[in-house]
Design a protein around this motif. Structure first.
Motif, mmCIF file in Angstrom:
data_model
loop_
_atom_site.group_PDB
_atom_site.id
_atom_site.type_symbol
_atom_site.label_atom_id
_atom_site.label_comp_id
_atom_site.label_asym_id
_atom_site.label_seq_id
_atom_site.Cartn_x
_atom_site.Cartn_y
_atom_site.Cartn_z
ATOM 1 N N MET A 181 0.903 -1.218 0.054
ATOM 2 C CA MET A 181 -0.035 -0.188 -0.015
ATOM 3 C C MET A 181 0.721 1.265 -0.076
ATOM 4 N N THR A 182 0.444 2.071 -0.766
ATOM 5 C CA THR A 182 1.466 3.576 -0.923
ATOM 6 C C THR A 182 0.901 4.429 0.148
ATOM 7 N N GLY A 183 1.381 5.723 0.170
ATOM 8 C CA GLY A 183 1.143 6.611 1.243
ATOM 9 C C GLY A 183 -0.242 7.049 0.878
ATOM 10 N N ALA A 184 -0.764 7.343 -0.437
ATOM 11 C CA ALA A 184 -2.016 7.726 -0.705
ATOM 12 C C ALA A 184 -3.217 7.105 -0.059
ATOM 13 N N ASP A 185 -2.800 5.654 -0.178
ATOM 14 C CA ASP A 185 -3.896 4.791 0.297
ATOM 15 C C ASP A 185 -3.941 5.054 1.844
ATOM 16 N N TYR A 186 -3.027 5.556 2.484
ATOM 17 C CA TYR A 186 -3.380 5.940 4.003
ATOM 18 C C TYR A 186 -3.836 7.476 4.082
ATOM 19 N N TYR A 187 -3.567 8.142 3.261
ATOM 20 C CA TYR A 187 -3.784 9.417 3.477
ATOM 21 C C TYR A 187 -5.098 9.972 2.879
ATOM 22 N N ILE A 188 -5.717 9.255 1.985
ATOM 23 C CA ILE A 188 -6.913 9.683 1.631
ATOM 24 C C ILE A 188 -8.037 9.430 2.555
ATOM 25 N N PRO A 189 -8.021 8.110 3.321
ATOM 26 C CA PRO A 189 -9.090 8.018 4.259
ATOM 27 C C PRO A 189 -8.917 8.945 5.156
ATOM 28 N N ALA A 190 -7.467 9.229 5.658
ATOM 29 C CA ALA A 190 -7.277 10.136 6.730
ATOM 30 C C ALA A 190 -8.044 11.421 6.431
ATOM 31 N N VAL A 191 -7.767 12.108 5.217
ATOM 32 C CA VAL A 191 -8.492 13.155 4.892
ATOM 33 C C VAL A 191 -10.051 13.096 5.070
ATOM 34 N N ALA A 192 -10.408 11.869 4.453
ATOM 35 C CA ALA A 192 -12.063 11.939 4.527
ATOM 36 C C ALA A 192 -12.503 11.878 6.046
ATOM 37 N N LEU A 193 -11.705 11.369 6.841
ATOM 38 C CA LEU A 193 -12.236 11.225 8.438
ATOM 39 C C LEU A 193 -11.927 12.684 8.913
ATOM 40 N N ALA A 194 -10.921 13.330 8.780
ATOM 41 C CA ALA A 194 -10.732 14.870 9.170
ATOM 42 C C ALA A 194 -11.795 15.707 8.553
ATOM 43 N N VAL A 195 -12.231 15.493 7.309
ATOM 44 C CA VAL A 195 -13.293 16.346 6.954
ATOM 45 C C VAL A 195 -14.522 16.057 7.566
ATOM 46 N N SER A 196 -14.935 14.891 7.897
ATOM 47 C CA SER A 196 -16.007 14.497 8.782
ATOM 48 C C SER A 196 -16.203 14.983 10.075
ATOM 49 N N LEU A 197 -14.846 14.902 10.581
ATOM 50 C CA LEU A 197 -14.703 15.777 11.865
ATOM 51 C C LEU A 197 -14.957 17.122 12.024
ATOM 52 N N PHE A 198 -14.408 17.834 10.942
ATOM 53 C CA PHE A 198 -14.718 19.087 10.671
ATOM 54 C C PHE A 198 -16.013 19.569 10.792
ATOM 55 N N PHE A 199 -16.991 18.962 10.013
ATOM 56 C CA PHE A 199 -18.504 19.083 10.404
ATOM 57 C C PHE A 199 -18.828 18.783 11.445
ATOM 58 N N LYS A 200 -18.233 17.960 12.337
ATOM 59 C CA LYS A 200 -18.812 17.483 13.567
ATOM 60 C C LYS A 200 -18.335 18.830 14.620
ATOM 61 N N LEU A 201 -17.411 19.560 14.513
ATOM 62 C CA LEU A 201 -17.064 20.383 15.333
ATOM 63 C C LEU A 201 -17.979 21.446 16.003
ATOM 64 N N PRO A 202 -18.841 22.076 14.976
ATOM 65 C CA PRO A 202 -19.848 23.004 15.515
ATOM 66 C C PRO A 202 -20.454 22.368 16.569
ATOM 67 N N ALA A 203 -21.264 21.282 16.508
ATOM 68 C CA ALA A 203 -21.932 20.257 17.113
ATOM 69 C C ALA A 203 -21.333 20.108 18.522
ATOM 70 N N LEU A 204 -20.157 19.785 18.178
ATOM 71 C CA LEU A 204 -19.413 19.490 19.501
ATOM 72 C C LEU A 204 -19.156 20.776 20.440
ATOM 73 N N ARG A 205 -19.223 21.841 19.817
ATOM 74 C CA ARG A 205 -18.860 23.109 20.619
ATOM 75 C C ARG A 205 -20.157 23.636 21.432
ATOM 76 N N HIS A 206 -21.171 23.376 20.707
ATOM 77 C CA HIS A 206 -22.528 23.371 21.416
ATOM 78 C C HIS A 206 -22.948 22.456 22.422
ATOM 79 N N ASN A 207 -22.372 21.181 22.158
ATOM 80 C CA ASN A 207 -23.023 20.096 22.994
ATOM 81 C C ASN A 207 -21.738 19.487 23.713
ATOM 82 N N TRP A 208 -20.977 20.105 24.319
ATOM 83 C CA TRP A 208 -19.564 19.829 24.742
ATOM 84 C C TRP A 208 -19.914 18.502 25.731
#
Length: 397
Positions: A1-28
């Motif tokens: 497996m190449t580096g991209a095989d690891y980094y692509i899912p990492a970026v996808a998970l980071a994007v998912s986390l980004f969209f969760k952060l506002p809800a986390l800020r209001h419902n810590w």
């Protein structure tokens, strides 16, 4: 497996986390939301730091050969703990019991992380290995024990997650059951990862060379398991969101007949048709606005409502075999249809100036409005009332 095989899912998970952060800020204080965010952070970290380019970079930055090994093993262990804590909070139950079980898993896996660091510090791994460290150092004192410990911790988490999710899936239904089933499939892949790793390590101990299982077979299995498990966690939430949106849009569309009927009575009946909404407005907001317009129309048409007309329509609907809720909706729809026609026949508003507001009691909220809207379009009783009202208007002329 190449580096991209690891980094692509990492970026996808980071994007998912980004969209969760506002809800986390209001419902810590929401433990389930915190668990989801912790899982996303750790999953993204595992993919990022397990990539061979990152492994080489971390080893170079620290100046310690194979420093990435305990780092990745600790992240995998922490991720395993986060999955267990998420399931505990997701399943629910008495808050004190949920917190107690979560603390036990966190404490247990925290001890494993400390032990991994200690074992690496006690051992010696001078030759940098980017892909095959597990088998290369399987027989090295302390390093071999570190490898076995992280595999045992990962296996325990996979077995417990599989058992918990499977038992839970047998007691629930719908999207939640499907999501739990997908999680079980994902963790069966994780168990396959553990089996291949253990097989390669045990083969080393026995003097055989099955390193290819650890180096080339196990990583794709782990990636597939992580992806499938992530889908299982997200699927119920996503599908529930889509189902809620579908119900909202369906309600909005089904209210259309009633809304247009009231608009036909003129601007006074719907308070000039409410506030204009942008095309991106959510369906729930559109439903609220449409319901508000309808209630405004009812208020304006109140003086034209004929309770005797409603009572007649109710008897007709009951006589035709309709259940109570449907019969009430047909009666209300008939009264609304007659009121709209009466309002149209009174352009100067003489009745409004001389009559009391009879009102329309909507006992069952939005569901009654949807039933009324349906009856306006499909009920033969309402059609009869329209015909009678039209004939009465012709006779008056």
């Amino acid at each position: 497996m190449t580096g991209a095989d690891y980094y692509i899912p990492a970026v996808a998970l980071a994007v998912s986390l980004f969209f969760k952060l506002p809800a986390l800020r209001h419902n810590w204080r929401d433990p389930l939301l915190r668990s989801v965010c912790a899982l996303l952070v750790l999953a993204a970290a595992v993919f990022t730091f397990a990539a061979p380019p990152t492994i080489a970079a971390v080893n170079s930055w620290t100046g310690i050969s194979n420093f990435s090994a305990p780092l990745v093993y600790c992240l995998i262990t922490a991720f395993s703990a986060s999955c267990l804590v998420l399931i505990v909070n997701w399943r629910g139950g008495p808050p004190e019991r949920t917190r107690r079980v979560s603390r036990r898993w966190i404490l247990g896996y925290g001890c494993v992380i400390v032990a991994l660091v200690v074992l690496f510090a006690l051992g010696e791994a001078p030759v940098e290995r980017l892909r095959d460290l597990d088998t290369y150092y399987a027989e090295t004192p302390f390093i071999g024990e570190m490898i076995v410990l992280y595999l045992v911790a990962h296996t325990v988490a996979a077995v417990v997650m599989t058992a918990m999710c499977w038992r839970w899936s047998l007691r629930v239904g719908g999207w939640l059951r499907l999501g739990l089933t997908v999680i079980v499939i994902g963790y069966l892949f994780n168990l396959g990862y553990d089996v291949t790793k253990f097989t390669a390590v045990f083969a080393r101990w026995a003097g055989y060379d099955l390193d290819a299982l650890s180096t080339y077979v196990a990583p794709p299995i782990a990636s597939a398991g992580a992806l499938i498990s992530a889908i299982g966690f997200v699927l119920p939430l996503l599908c529930q969101h889509l189902a809620d949106n579908w119900r909202a849009w369906s309600t909005y569309c089904r209210l259309g007949t009633l809304w247009r009927e009231l608009r036909a009575a003129g601007p006074t009946a719907t308070a000039t048709a409410g506030v204009r909404m942008s095309w991106w407005s959510p369906a729930e907001l559109r439903v609220i606005q449409r319901e508000s317009d309808i209630h405004d129309g009812f208020l304006q048409l109140g003086p034209y409502f004929d309770q005797e007309q409603r009572a007649w329509a109710l008897r007709q609907a009951v006589g035709s075999g309709a259940d109570e809720a449907t019969a009430r909706a047909v009666a209300d729809a008939a009264m609304v249809a007659a009121a709209v026609m009466a309002s149209a026949a009174d352009p100067e508003g003489k009745i409004i100036g001389s009559s009391q507001d009879n009102g329309l009691d909507i006992a069952d909220g939005p569901r009654d409005l949807v039933r009324i809207s349906h009856a306006l379009r499909h009920s033969p009783v309402v059609a009869t009332v329209r015909s009678r009202a039209a004939m009465a208007g012709s006779n008056l002329r």
